[in-house]
Scaffold this motif. Structure first.
Motif, short mmCIF file in Angstrom:
data_model
loop_
_atom_site.label_atom_id
_atom_site.label_comp_id
_atom_site.label_asym_id
_atom_site.label_seq_id
_atom_site.Cartn_x
_atom_site.Cartn_y
_atom_site.Cartn_z
N ILE B 113 0.84 -1.20 0.00
CA ILE B 113 0.00 0.00 0.00
C ILE B 113 0.88 1.25 0.00
N ASP B 114 0.59 2.14 -0.93
CA ASP B 114 1.25 3.45 -0.94
C ASP B 114 0.16 4.49 -1.19
N PRO B 115 -0.16 5.28 -0.16
CA PRO B 115 -1.30 6.19 -0.29
C PRO B 115 -1.06 7.33 -1.29
N ASN B 116 0.18 7.48 -1.71
CA ASN B 116 0.47 8.57 -2.64
C ASN B 116 0.19 8.20 -4.10
N LEU B 117 -0.05 6.91 -4.34
CA LEU B 117 -0.31 6.48 -5.73
C LEU B 117 -1.74 6.85 -6.14
N ASP B 118 -1.91 7.07 -7.41
CA ASP B 118 -3.25 7.27 -7.97
C ASP B 118 -4.02 5.95 -7.87
N ILE B 119 -5.33 6.04 -7.80
CA ILE B 119 -6.14 4.81 -7.64
C ILE B 119 -5.85 3.81 -8.77
N SER B 120 -5.65 4.33 -9.96
CA SER B 120 -5.40 3.45 -11.10
C SER B 120 -4.11 2.65 -10.90
N GLU B 121 -3.05 3.34 -10.50
CA GLU B 121 -1.76 2.67 -10.27
C GLU B 121 -1.84 1.71 -9.09
N LEU B 122 -2.49 2.18 -8.01
CA LEU B 122 -2.58 1.33 -6.82
C LEU B 122 -3.42 0.08 -7.10
#
Lengths: 362, 263
Positions: B113-122
């Motif tokens: 989990i990385d909260p800085n990623l965009d939803i698409s990337e995550l």
């Protein structure tokens, strides 16, 4: 200020009324690194405890560790004691204390664990006073530390810090519902820490004590303070050591709670005195020098009273107090100016929330 | 058939109850599956950083302890209540503009989990590892609070990357989601006991994490309204001289009081 002093008095007069119902067996974990003055006596005090069942696990990271000879001397002096030396470091993360302790923690026979630093010297009834307070609703018991047997300028400054500012801070934060845990003395149940992933989870933090307390409170368990202060044997201590240690502690505080760190100067006698003197001069025309002088005198009396609770107040202690109060703003600025700390021969970069990034060996 | 709620907050972010207290609260009410999904704010925005300073979000520092505690509570939830606890987070991207704000839940595997990623990337990162991505309250919640419309604005582009969209958050059904043809889920967005009266998801699959996640993915679910019985007893606000005595203290709930409302 006065309230903090009053709370400290109340805290240390809080004697247990009832007899302890049960005394759970305890595993005492002692991480060792180097031989400071008084180490033998500090460690020996744990062999003389009046307590029915406990074991002592000394842990070191290298076979060449000089503290080993001190431990061996004690093991031969007390052959019947349930004590052993462990030299099997693990790599759980960048925190060297946790890496040192991990194997001993795994070997510990009892559920109740006491992690106690090597410079702590205790009285024979220490566990008898401490363990019964580990009730079901309590997650961890820590202690206010009294600095004793100070030598050298750094030693006296350290004693002045521990016996005034830090003691008041510990009891006040506890009273306000934000208790601090200090790694010098942590009593907890292994089964409770297991719910947070065990000791190894704490290996990623420089302030493993703070995170242990933080995590345990998330289980709806409380952090308690021992009813009396424990003694930290300070011994000879240089000014440079004092400065480096407080730079490290300050930067850790800044990394964990930056907003609280920013308002810290309000709790410095000098800064709050100047602010008060200017305000009262502007508002009511009082003489700033008189106000400042009275403020410092009152602050000094309160600190003197707390100091006397922790250790005997003396002229040297008064001198150290004056110097420390003068240094506090400079130390704060120095803390503000960086994010790296040196600890046990390594440099570390502090990340947000007290996480550590490995640095170079110094 | 059993009740499930997949959007719960604990005191690791802005919830009132601790994780063990949440497990007990839902376990005692006979729920079959829950997911605890604390806010994990992105750190690239000012609001996200402010949330960190205020202690109302998970951080990279508290996240490992959060995950470990969820793991140990998973076992207790099962042993004590026969309830499946699914680890989760609510990735929280707040902006002053509602159309640039997005909240989405990640359920299941929280390893990357990385909260800085965009939803698409995550989503591309976590879904292959078995996690589910759910769009949280994507349309107006009908409450005076921060709204998060960004995911709904991008629904066509994100549809293949989101496993379900909340058709209800708390007591309100969202007609836009209901008639959109997108996969749905109903949650309470539980922050305190007063949020318990709300829409919940009803499942009939085995109470195992994989089975539950699959049921959501395949939309083998239904929705029901859960009404918590209200015990009226006087309580006082912290500012009684301004507010006066307040009523409306929520007490024990009762599953018998369920009112089935069709989709």
């Amino acid at each position: 200020m006065g309230w903090g002093t009053w709370i400290a008095f109340k805290q240390f007069q809080n004697r247990r009324e009832e007899e302890p119902s049960s005394l759970a067996p305890v595993s005492i974990l002692k991480p060792l690194k180097g031989v400071d003055e008084g180490l033998l006596e500090n460690l020996e005090s744990f062999f003389k405890l009046n307590y029915p069942s406990y074991e002592i696990l000394f842990s070191v990271t290298e076979n060449t560790e000089p503290a080993i000879s001190v431990v061996q001397k004690l093991l031969s002096k007390y052959p019947s004691a349930d004590a052993k030396l462990v030299c099997e470091p693990q790599n759980t993360g960048p925190n060297p204390k946790i890496n040192n302790l991990m194997t001993a923690y795994e070997l510990a026979k009892h559920d109740v664990i006491l992690i106690s630093d090597s410079n702590i010297r205790v009285k024979p009834n220490y566990l008898l006073n401490l363990v019964p307070d580990l009730r079901d609703s309590v997650g961890i018991i820590t202690a206010v530390v009294a600095g004793v047997s100070a030598k050298g300028l750094g030693g006296w400054l350290e004693a002045s810090y521990l016996n005034t500012f830090f003691a008041r801070w510990m009891v006040l934060t506890k009273k306000l519902g934000f208790p601090s845990v200090i790694g010098k003395s942590m009593l907890f149940r292994k089964s409770i820490l297991k719910r947070l992933g065990g000791l190894k989870t704490l290996g990623h933090y420089i302030a493993e004590d703070y995170m242990a307390g933080h995590g345990i409170q998330k289980l709806d368990l409380t952090v308690e303070l021992m009813r009396s202060p424990i003694e930290q044997f300070i011994g000879p201590y240089s000014y440079q050591n004092f400065w480096a240690r407080h730079l490290r502690w300050g930067r850790i505080r800044k990394s964990i709670a930056p907003l609280a760190f920013l308002i810290e100067p309000l709790f410095f006698s000098t800064f709050s005195g100047v602010a008060g003197a200017i305000s009262l001069n502007v508002l009511f025309g009082f003489s700033p020098l008189t106000v400042w002088g009275l403020h410092m005198a009152l602050w000094g009396i309160c600190d003197g009273l707390i100091y006397q609770l922790m250790d005997r107040f003396s002229w040297k202690a008064l001198g150290a107090w004056v110097v420390r109060e003068g240094l506090a703003p400079l130390l704060w600025i120095s803390i503000l100016s960086g994010n790296t700390v040196s600890w046990r021969g390594r440099d570390y970069r502090l990340l947000k929330g007290g996480l550590l990034a490995e640095g170079r060996t110094t | 058939m059993y009740l499930a709620d997949f959007h719960l907050h604990s005191n690791f972010s802005d919830g009132k109850l601790s994780i063990p207290a949440l497990v007990d609260y839902y376990g005692k009410r006979g729920f079959g599956a829950i997911a605890i999904t604390d806010h994990f704010c992105e750190q690239t925005s000012l609001i996200g950083r402010a949330s960190t300073y205020l202690g109302v979000t998970l951080t990279t520092a508290t996240f490992p302890i959060y995950r470990e505690l969820l793991k140990s509570e998973q076992e207790r939830a099962w042993d004590q209540y026969g309830m499946c606890l699914i680890p989760g987070v609510e990735i929280t991207k707040n902006s002053i503009l509602n159309h640039r704000s997005a909240h989405f839940l990640v359920l299941g595997n929280l390893e990357n989990i990385d909260p800085n990623l965009d939803i698409s990337e995550l989503s591309d990162r976590v879904r292959p590892e078995g996690a589910l991505v759910i769009a949280a309250h994507p349309v107006s919640t009908q409450k005076i609070e921060k709204q998060t419309f960004h995911l709904w604005d991008r629904r066509e582009e994100l549809a293949p990357k989101v496993d379900a969209w909340e058709v209800a958050s708390g007591p309100y059904l969202f007609d836009e989601v209901r008639y959109s043809g997108l996969p749905m889920i109903a949650n309470s967005d539980f922050h305190s006991e007063k949020n318990m009266t709300s829409w919940k998801t009803l499942l009939s699959c085995e109470k195992k994490q994989e089975a539950v996640l699959q049921a959501i993915k395949k939309q083998q679910l239904d929705f029901q309204f859960y009404r918590e019985e209200t015990v009226r007893e006087p309580s006082y606000s912290t500012l009684p001289w301004i507010m006066g005595p307040q009523l409306g203290h929520y007490g024990m709930g009762n599953v018998d009081s369920l009112q089935a409302i069709s989709k």
